[in-house]
Design an enzyme around this catalytic site. Structure first.
Site, PDB file in Angstrom:
ATOM      1  N   ASN A   1     -10.284  -1.016  -0.219  1.00  0.00           N
ATOM      2  CA  ASN A   1      -8.840  -0.825  -0.069  1.00  0.00           C
ATOM      3  C   ASN A   1      -8.154  -1.407  -1.315  1.00  0.00           C
ATOM      4  O   ASN A   1      -8.155  -2.609  -1.517  1.00  0.00           O
ATOM      5  CB  ASN A   1      -8.402  -1.558   1.210  1.00  0.00           C
ATOM      6  CG  ASN A   1      -6.902  -1.528   1.430  1.00  0.00           C
ATOM      7  OD1 ASN A   1      -6.118  -1.259   0.512  1.00  0.00           O
ATOM      8  ND2 ASN A   1      -6.486  -1.820   2.654  1.00  0.00           N
TER       9      ASN A   1
ATOM     10  N   HIS B   1      -3.618   6.544   2.642  1.00  0.00           N
ATOM     11  CA  HIS B   1      -3.994   5.245   2.082  1.00  0.00           C
ATOM     12  C   HIS B   1      -5.403   4.887   2.553  1.00  0.00           C
ATOM     13  O   HIS B   1      -5.725   5.032   3.733  1.00  0.00           O
ATOM     14  CB  HIS B   1      -2.980   4.200   2.544  1.00  0.00           C
ATOM     15  CG  HIS B   1      -3.428   2.797   2.290  1.00  0.00           C
ATOM     16  ND1 HIS B   1      -3.933   2.397   1.077  1.00  0.00           N
ATOM     17  CD2 HIS B   1      -3.468   1.704   3.108  1.00  0.00           C
ATOM     18  CE1 HIS B   1      -4.265   1.111   1.161  1.00  0.00           C
ATOM     19  NE2 HIS B   1      -3.999   0.680   2.364  1.00  0.00           N
TER      20      HIS B   1
ATOM     21  N   CYS C   1       0.818  -1.214   0.000  1.00  0.00           N
ATOM     22  CA  CYS C   1       0.000   0.000   0.000  1.00  0.00           C
ATOM     23  C   CYS C   1       0.854   1.267   0.000  1.00  0.00           C
ATOM     24  O   CYS C   1       0.326   2.367  -0.183  1.00  0.00           O
ATOM     25  CB  CYS C   1      -0.934  -0.001   1.204  1.00  0.00           C
ATOM     26  SG  CYS C   1      -1.778  -1.562   1.405  1.00  0.00           S
TER      27      CYS C   1
HETATM   28  O1  UT7 Z   1      -3.980  -1.929   3.490  1.00  0.00           O
HETATM   29  C1  UT7 Z   1      -3.033  -2.350   4.392  1.00  0.00           C
HETATM   30  C2  UT7 Z   1      -3.316  -1.841   5.739  1.00  0.00           C
HETATM   31  N1  UT7 Z   1      -4.501  -2.464   6.240  1.00  0.00           N
HETATM   32  C3  UT7 Z   1      -5.172  -1.914   7.212  1.00  0.00           C
HETATM   33  O2  UT7 Z   1      -4.808  -0.861   7.653  1.00  0.00           O
HETATM   34  C4  UT7 Z   1      -6.339  -2.653   7.798  1.00  0.00           C
HETATM   35  C5  UT7 Z   1      -6.310  -2.549   9.298  1.00  0.00           C
HETATM   36  N2  UT7 Z   1      -7.341  -3.304  10.005  1.00  0.00           N
HETATM   37  C6  UT7 Z   1      -8.647  -3.023   9.933  1.00  0.00           C
HETATM   38  O3  UT7 Z   1      -9.064  -2.170   9.175  1.00  0.00           O
HETATM   39  C7  UT7 Z   1      -9.569  -3.712  10.925  1.00  0.00           C
HETATM   40  O4  UT7 Z   1      -8.805  -4.462  11.812  1.00  0.00           O
HETATM   41  C8  UT7 Z   1     -10.643  -4.610  10.270  1.00  0.00           C
HETATM   42  C9  UT7 Z   1     -11.671  -3.748   9.550  1.00  0.00           C
HETATM   43  C10 UT7 Z   1      -9.987  -5.580   9.310  1.00  0.00           C
HETATM   44  C11 UT7 Z   1     -11.377  -5.416  11.347  1.00  0.00           C
HETATM   45  O5  UT7 Z   1     -11.989  -4.524  12.263  1.00  0.00           O
HETATM   46  P1  UT7 Z   1     -11.729  -4.666  13.820  1.00  0.00           P
HETATM   47  O6  UT7 Z   1     -12.550  -3.642  14.486  1.00  0.00           O
HETATM   48  O7  UT7 Z   1     -10.244  -4.629  14.080  1.00  0.00           O
HETATM   49  O8  UT7 Z   1     -12.303  -6.107  14.130  1.00  0.00           O
HETATM   50  P2  UT7 Z   1     -11.665  -7.239  15.052  1.00  0.00           P
HETATM   51  O9  UT7 Z   1     -10.766  -8.091  14.265  1.00  0.00           O
HETATM   52  O10 UT7 Z   1     -11.151  -6.620  16.313  1.00  0.00           O
HETATM   53  O11 UT7 Z   1     -12.934  -8.075  15.435  1.00  0.00           O
HETATM   54  C12 UT7 Z   1     -13.980  -7.538  16.283  1.00  0.00           C
HETATM   55  C13 UT7 Z   1     -15.128  -8.502  16.356  1.00  0.00           C
HETATM   56  C14 UT7 Z   1     -14.707  -9.922  16.732  1.00  0.00           C
HETATM   57  O12 UT7 Z   1     -15.781 -10.497  17.468  1.00  0.00           O
HETATM   58  P3  UT7 Z   1     -15.706 -10.578  19.064  1.00  0.00           P
HETATM   59  O13 UT7 Z   1     -14.479 -11.376  19.379  1.00  0.00           O
HETATM   60  O14 UT7 Z   1     -15.627  -9.159  19.534  1.00  0.00           O
HETATM   61  O15 UT7 Z   1     -16.988 -11.265  19.430  1.00  0.00           O
HETATM   62  C15 UT7 Z   1     -14.623 -10.646  15.411  1.00  0.00           C
HETATM   63  O16 UT7 Z   1     -14.825 -12.021  15.517  1.00  0.00           O
HETATM   64  O17 UT7 Z   1     -15.742  -8.621  15.074  1.00  0.00           O
HETATM   65  C16 UT7 Z   1     -15.720  -9.985  14.622  1.00  0.00           C
HETATM   66  N3  UT7 Z   1     -15.467  -9.975  13.195  1.00  0.00           N
HETATM   67  C17 UT7 Z   1     -16.441  -9.862  12.294  1.00  0.00           C
HETATM   68  N4  UT7 Z   1     -17.760  -9.748  12.419  1.00  0.00           N
HETATM   69  C18 UT7 Z   1     -18.495  -9.629  11.292  1.00  0.00           C
HETATM   70  C19 UT7 Z   1     -14.271 -10.057  12.562  1.00  0.00           C
HETATM   71  N5  UT7 Z   1     -14.454  -9.988  11.227  1.00  0.00           N
HETATM   72  C20 UT7 Z   1     -15.787  -9.869  11.042  1.00  0.00           C
HETATM   73  C21 UT7 Z   1     -16.592  -9.745   9.903  1.00  0.00           C
HETATM   74  N6  UT7 Z   1     -17.933  -9.618  10.073  1.00  0.00           N
HETATM   75  N7  UT7 Z   1     -16.082  -9.724   8.656  1.00  0.00           N
END
Ligand code: UT7
Length: 349
Positions: A305, A274, A130
């Site tokens: 993205n 980005h 990226c």
């Molecule tokens: O381009 C290169 C750079 N990339 C980035 O900068 C991306 C950086 N990361 C992100 O943007 C975020 O981490 C994501 C959008 C990918 C994920 O969001 P998050 O708020 O960090 O989610 P998380 O992984 O902390 O998960 C939170 C909750 C979990 O459930 P519990 O444990 O709280 O019950 C996950 O199991 O959301 C759940 N979860 C989902 N739920 C519905 C994880 N993925 C999903 C999903 N749909 N797709």
């Protein structure tokens, strides 16, 4: 300029470049097919509401199955050349940033050169995920100022739909396809500020292809009965770790970039980070204390993205929409797999 010989043998001739470089033209290309969150959720346990809340993404574009990285790069490059008023045969170097050209070798850039009708330019790919486009702008600026090129075409292009598993809950909703390109050339005024760039190899595995190509080889060369078919090495991401890194480490990098350019946040017309996640953008805007008048790129909402393509895609759209002024100042920053980052303040074409 001629270098003095150290040993008394013949002196080398080296070129002198112009004092400054700038972006002369920029262009973007989005594939036709719009992919909604509802379509993504057919393959993962998620919802439109969750995706929008956590990432700000409403929809993204996917390239057609037969549409390649080179096809998309060509569309964006033609637009950038048109805006710059530069013809393809004036391009000395093509720098193509991508992580989704599906050949380990050769690079995509020489194919793009042929498509554009460029006249024998130096052409190679940059692998900096990226941050690739911002690395490319930095290299182009240095090449022009050193006198080794007059015009450099910098392209960021991705077909991430080829490298994303539709059933991976952590990435399926994030990535999209597209291309952005910029023509960089000589300038009478400083048009590209100092680049602040770096890497953190300790976190190399935070965004990574699931397997190395060579890991697939034994199963393909010597298939065993009952053995699972090798899986496509799609990109995986430890989302939360990357999120934290982006929020806490990239705002200070952006602040250092503003200082390095000798300006203040209120001098900016645009902030084009980005397009990873709307929440990351919001956190950076807050940390940088950007004044309200600074237009902020929010292209992730409808483009997803697109890794190397995201900064030029967002910037070209904002210019086309009249949201930011030609000749204004924009802070751009790319960050991602490596982990790597690069940022600079640029004068908008
Ligand atoms: O381009 C290169 C750079 N990339 C980035 O900068 C991306 C950086 N990361 C992100 O943007 C975020 O981490 C994501 C959008 C990918 C994920 O969001 P998050 O708020 O960090 O989610 P998380 O992984 O902390 O998960 C939170 C909750 C979990 O459930 P519990 O444990 O709280 O019950 C996950 O199991 O959301 C759940 N979860 C989902 N739920 C519905 C994880 N993925 C999903 C999903 N749909 N797709």
């Amino acid at each position: 300029m001629t270098l003095q010989p150290i040993t008394g043998r013949t002196a080398l001739t080296v070129p002198d470049g112009p004092r400054h470089a700038r972006i002369h033209g920029i262009g973007g290309y989005r594939p036709e097919r719009v992919v909604t969150n509802e379509e993504i959720c057919r393959h993962i346990d998620s919802s439109d509401e969750w995706i929008q809340q956590r990432s700000g993404i409403i929809e993204r574009r996917f390239a057609a199955p037969d549409e390649t990285v080179v096809d998309m790069a060509e569309h964006a490059s033609v637009k950038a050349l048109e805006m710059a008023g530069v013809s393809a045969d004036q391009i000395d170097v093509i720098l193509l940033a991508t992580v989704s050209f599906p050949y380990q070798t050769p690079a995509a850039a020489p194919l793009l050169a042929i498509r554009l009708g460029a006249d024998d330019p130096a052409a190679y790919d940059i692998s900096a995920a990226c941050a690739g486009y911002c690395y490319g702008i930095s290299m182009a600026n240095d090449m022009i100022r050193a006198g080794s090129a007059q015009f450099v075409l910098v392209v960021g292009v991705e077909k991430l739909s080829d490298f994303t598993s539709p059933t991976d809950r952590g990435t399926a909703f994030i990535f999209g396809d597209g291309a952005g390109a910029a023509v960089v050339g000589p300038s009478d005024f400083p048009g590209i500020g100092p680049t602040v760039a770096g890497s953190d190899g300790h976190n190399w595995d935070k965004i990574v292809q699931r397997q190395a190509w060579t890991d697939l080889r034994p199963a393909m060369d010597h298939p065993q009965p009952g053995q699972e078919t090798p899986t496509w090495p799609a990109i995986e991401m430890q989302g939360q770790s990357v999120f934290r890194w982006a929020v806490f480490s990239m705002a200070p990098v952006a602040a250092r970039t503003i200082t390095a350019a000798g300006i203040a946040p209120e001098d900016l017309d645009a902030f084009v980070p980005h397009q990873a996640n709307m929440r990351i953008t919001d956190a950076m805007v807050k940390a940088l204390k950007l004044p309200e008048g600074v237009a902020v790129a929010r292209d992730v909402a409808t483009t997803g993205n697109t890794s190397a393509a995201s900064v030029p895609l967002a910037m070209s759209r904002m210019l086309e929409a009249g949201d930011i002024p030609h000749g204004g100042l924009a802070l751009q920053i790319g960050f991602g797999a490596g982990l790597v980052y690069a940022a600079q303040v640029v004068v908008l074409p």
